[in-house]
Design a protein around this motif. Structure first.
Motif, PDB file in Angstrom:
ATOM      1  N   MET A 192       3.555  31.513  14.708  1.00  0.00           N
ATOM      2  CA  MET A 192       2.799  30.532  13.927  1.00  0.00           C
ATOM      3  C   MET A 192       1.298  30.828  13.961  1.00  0.00           C
ATOM      4  N   GLU A 193       0.832  31.330  15.080  1.00  0.00           N
ATOM      5  CA  GLU A 193      -0.593  31.663  15.161  1.00  0.00           C
ATOM      6  C   GLU A 193      -0.950  32.774  14.175  1.00  0.00           C
ATOM      7  N   SER A 194      -0.059  33.756  14.047  1.00  0.00           N
ATOM      8  CA  SER A 194      -0.301  34.833  13.087  1.00  0.00           C
ATOM      9  C   SER A 194      -0.267  34.296  11.658  1.00  0.00           C
ATOM     10  N   LEU A 195       0.628  33.349  11.385  1.00  0.00           N
ATOM     11  CA  LEU A 195       0.682  32.760  10.049  1.00  0.00           C
ATOM     12  C   LEU A 195      -0.536  31.880   9.771  1.00  0.00           C
ATOM     13  N   ILE A 196      -1.111  31.299  10.825  1.00  0.00           N
ATOM     14  CA  ILE A 196      -2.398  30.597  10.657  1.00  0.00           C
ATOM     15  C   ILE A 196      -3.459  31.593  10.207  1.00  0.00           C
ATOM     16  N   ASN A 197      -3.428  32.799  10.794  1.00  0.00           N
ATOM     17  CA  ASN A 197      -4.358  33.847  10.354  1.00  0.00           C
ATOM     18  C   ASN A 197      -4.153  34.156   8.872  1.00  0.00           C
ATOM     19  N   TYR A 198      -2.883  34.231   8.470  1.00  0.00           N
ATOM     20  CA  TYR A 198      -2.559  34.512   7.067  1.00  0.00           C
ATOM     21  C   TYR A 198      -3.117  33.419   6.163  1.00  0.00           C
ATOM     22  N   GLN A 199      -2.869  32.171   6.530  1.00  0.00           N
ATOM     23  CA  GLN A 199      -3.358  31.048   5.726  1.00  0.00           C
ATOM     24  C   GLN A 199      -4.884  31.039   5.646  1.00  0.00           C
ATOM     25  N   THR A 200      -5.532  31.312   6.765  1.00  0.00           N
ATOM     26  CA  THR A 200      -6.994  31.356   6.796  1.00  0.00           C
ATOM     27  C   THR A 200      -7.512  32.475   5.908  1.00  0.00           C
ATOM     28  N   MET A 201      -6.865  33.635   5.997  1.00  0.00           N
ATOM     29  CA  MET A 201      -7.237  34.776   5.162  1.00  0.00           C
ATOM     30  C   MET A 201      -7.139  34.416   3.683  1.00  0.00           C
ATOM     31  N   VAL A 202      -6.028  33.808   3.282  1.00  0.00           N
ATOM     32  CA  VAL A 202      -5.825  33.466   1.872  1.00  0.00           C
ATOM     33  C   VAL A 202      -6.846  32.433   1.409  1.00  0.00           C
ATOM     34  N   SER A 203      -7.069  31.413   2.216  1.00  0.00           N
ATOM     35  CA  SER A 203      -8.049  30.387   1.848  1.00  0.00           C
ATOM     36  C   SER A 203      -9.446  30.978   1.707  1.00  0.00           C
ATOM     37  N   ASP A 204      -9.817  31.838   2.645  1.00  0.00           N
ATOM     38  CA  ASP A 204     -11.138  32.479   2.589  1.00  0.00           C
ATOM     39  C   ASP A 204     -11.266  33.374   1.358  1.00  0.00           C
TER      40      ASP A 204
ATOM     41  N   LEU B 177      -5.781  45.854  18.720  1.00  0.00           N
ATOM     42  CA  LEU B 177      -4.852  45.151  17.838  1.00  0.00           C
ATOM     43  C   LEU B 177      -3.452  45.097  18.452  1.00  0.00           C
ATOM     44  N   THR B 178      -3.018  46.195  19.066  1.00  0.00           N
ATOM     45  CA  THR B 178      -1.694  46.219  19.697  1.00  0.00           C
ATOM     46  C   THR B 178      -1.609  45.185  20.811  1.00  0.00           C
ATOM     47  N   ARG B 179      -2.678  45.074  21.600  1.00  0.00           N
ATOM     48  CA  ARG B 179      -2.690  44.076  22.683  1.00  0.00           C
ATOM     49  C   ARG B 179      -2.663  42.659  22.123  1.00  0.00           C
ATOM     50  N   TYR B 180      -3.361  42.449  21.018  1.00  0.00           N
ATOM     51  CA  TYR B 180      -3.362  41.119  20.391  1.00  0.00           C
ATOM     52  C   TYR B 180      -1.967  40.761  19.881  1.00  0.00           C
ATOM     53  N   ILE B 181      -1.303  41.716  19.224  1.00  0.00           N
ATOM     54  CA  ILE B 181       0.055  41.470  18.730  1.00  0.00           C
ATOM     55  C   ILE B 181       0.994  41.189  19.902  1.00  0.00           C
ATOM     56  N   ARG B 182       0.851  41.954  20.975  1.00  0.00           N
ATOM     57  CA  ARG B 182       1.675  41.738  22.173  1.00  0.00           C
ATOM     58  C   ARG B 182       1.408  40.358  22.771  1.00  0.00           C
ATOM     59  N   HIS B 183       0.150  39.944  22.777  1.00  0.00           N
ATOM     60  CA  HIS B 183      -0.238  38.614  23.273  1.00  0.00           C
ATOM     61  C   HIS B 183       0.468  37.517  22.478  1.00  0.00           C
ATOM     62  N   LEU B 184       0.530  37.675  21.160  1.00  0.00           N
ATOM     63  CA  LEU B 184       1.215  36.689  20.330  1.00  0.00           C
ATOM     64  C   LEU B 184       2.725  36.742  20.545  1.00  0.00           C
ATOM     65  N   GLU B 185       3.238  37.962  20.685  1.00  0.00           N
ATOM     66  CA  GLU B 185       4.687  38.143  20.864  1.00  0.00           C
ATOM     67  C   GLU B 185       5.185  37.407  22.103  1.00  0.00           C
ATOM     68  N   ARG B 186       4.396  37.415  23.170  1.00  0.00           N
ATOM     69  CA  ARG B 186       4.815  36.797  24.432  1.00  0.00           C
ATOM     70  C   ARG B 186       4.902  35.279  24.329  1.00  0.00           C
ATOM     71  N   LYS B 187       4.311  34.713  23.289  1.00  0.00           N
ATOM     72  CA  LYS B 187       4.383  33.256  23.095  1.00  0.00           C
ATOM     73  C   LYS B 187       5.681  32.839  22.417  1.00  0.00           C
TER      74      LYS B 187
END
Length: 462
Positions: A1-13, A368-378
């Motif tokens: 969901m956090e990654s999809l928040i990024n997507y929504q923010t990107m689209v809105s911006d 970026l890989t560490r960030y994706i891994r950080h999200l994956e662990r959630k």
């Protein structure tokens, strides 16, 4: 969901509209959802609902909207945006392509106002990469913006799958199709994410649903979001400027070769009127020799060429050869990157975008890989737990399925490539068709619906 928040923010911006959903199926069905929103917004009118589509909208988008409108009882009018009567009784919405299918960038402000004066909504099909350089739809007062996020790091894949984006004004947030991820606090007052709004009948009462056939593309949306996280605003602007500068060089070469390009702003696409029938035949032959696919318009001696960030100076030289134009070296030296074109024009984007720290913190592969891994662990996944949800949610992508995504010979096939270039795809599709016919006992299978919901809808229509 956090990654999809990024997507929504990107689209809105990028679109300049404050509310975005967590993706839809593709650009065509997103256009149909926009039309349905306009219909619902005006359905109390006594007159037959009318939805206007400018003739320069992509034909594949037009086809989907017309089919969906037919069964809603909405009359679709396709015409020139300059001559259409915006006071037409029953007008519920209008659709423009920005930039349009000919590559032109148009200021639709006057026509948006005319639609609003008749209580109709203005919708816009647009291109995320172009919006890194040109004014966002929100600054023109569009009510709805949508399009495909394919250009943000997702291969062409012979047409898909690609996530669609969809954003609206705040006044329409309760009418937007799909689902919206929101930010809240947990019991310990910490940051938390949740599904704030779901508008399908599976989740809410049927009579309250905004759409029963909209579908998200979470994997593809996450891929596009990570592309924006990695590149940020500066990176996207740099990519967009490279694409635009290459297109400017091609346009200048075409003009010097004696071909005609209409005056006006463009981003990455040119509609070129070749100077003679013989020159047109030569261009098509030369394109075949250099293994280049070009669009042939249903107009005498007219072709279309679109570029992206993968185009090299060698590719430009090949295109200039096709047009019988000077080499790229001569033209590059004469065209200054920051002069002409969109830059310094009334269409240039001046508003900031992707300012959140997430889009400004991960500029290397390991970050970026560490960030994706950080999200994956959630996440709770089948790796760590059972998931008590329906079959649609439990589908798995095997490694053998994901591997072709990164293979250029498989992933980079254009959906409109000639048949002789796509025989491998058609062979796979035929094999799958025959297997499914044998398994189900039916005589034929359609692969056109790209989701269960779309399949159910197609079945009802059939």
């Amino acid at each position: 969901m956090e990654s999809l928040i990024n997507y929504q923010t990107m689209v809105s911006d990028m679109t300049g509209l404050p509310i975005s959903n967590a993706s839809l199926l593709d650009e065509g069905t997103a256009a149909a959802e926009a039309m349905a929103m306009c219909y619902r917004n005006q359905k109390k009118k006594k007159d037959t609902p009318v939805f206007f589509i400018d003739q320069s909208v992509f034909p594949q988008t037009l086809g989907v909207v017309e089919t969906r409108a037919k069964y809603l009882g909405v009359k679709v009018v396709v015409d020139d945006y300059k001559t259409f009567d915006y006071s037409t009784p029953g007008l519920c919405g209008v659709l423009f392509q920005y930039p349009n299918s000919d590559g032109k960038i148009v200021d639709y402000s006057e026509y948006i106002k005319a639609a609003h004066d008749n209580k109709a909504l203005a919708t816009c099909a647009t291109d995320l990469l172009a919006l890194a350089m040109i004014k966002p739809p929100g600054e023109y007062d569009f009510d709805i913006a949508f399009g495909s996020a394919q250009r943000f790091g997702v291969p062409l894949g012979f047409g898909g799958p690609h996530a669609a984006f969809f954003s609206v004004k705040k006044s329409l947030q309760r009418s937007i199709p799909g689902r919206i991820i929101g930010v809240t606090k947990d019991a310990d007052d910490g940051l938390a994410f949740r599904l704030t709004l779901q508008t399908r009948e599976q989740h809410i009462k049927r009579n309250k649903a905004t759409s029963n056939i909209c579908t998200a593309q979470a994997l593809l949306a996450n891929m596009a979001a990570m592309y924006a996280v990695y590149h940020g605003a500066e990176g996207l602007q740099s990519i967009a400027e490279k694409v635009h500068q290459s297109t400017r060089i091609l346009a200048e070469g075409a003009r010097r070769a004696g071909h005609h390009i209409e005056e006006g702003a463009f981003f990455d696409t040119l509609k070129i009127k070749i100077k003679s029938e013989q020159a047109y035949k030569d261009a098509l032959l030369n394109a075949e020799i250099r293994h280049i696919n070009i669009r042939k318009f249903n107009e005498p001696c007219t072709i279309g060429i679109s570029l992206d960030e993968t185009v090299t100076s060698e590719d430009l030289d090949d295109l200039l050869f096709v047009l019988g134009a000077p080499s790229v070296t001569n033209l590059w030296q004469q065209l200054k990157p920051r002069d002409g074109g969109i830059l310094r024009s009334s269409f240039e984007r001046t508003s900031e975008f992707l300012t959140h720290p997430t889009f400004n913190s991960y500029r290397s592969e390991h970050q970026l890989t560490r960030y994706i891994r950080h999200l994956e662990r959630k996440d709770v996944s089948l790796v760590t737990s059972m998931i008590p949800l329906g079959s649609c949610t439990m589908k798995l992508n095997a490694t053998s399925e994901l591997a072709p995504v990164s293979r250029p010979d498989f992933a980079n096939i254009h959906p409109f490539a000639p048949g002789y270039q796509t025989q491998g795809y058609f062979e796979m599709i035929k094999e799958l068709h025959d297997d499914l016919c044998e398994i189900t006992g039916y005589d034929a299978v359609s692969f056109q619906p790209n989701s269960g919901a779309q399949g159910e809808y197609a079945g009802l229509l059939a």
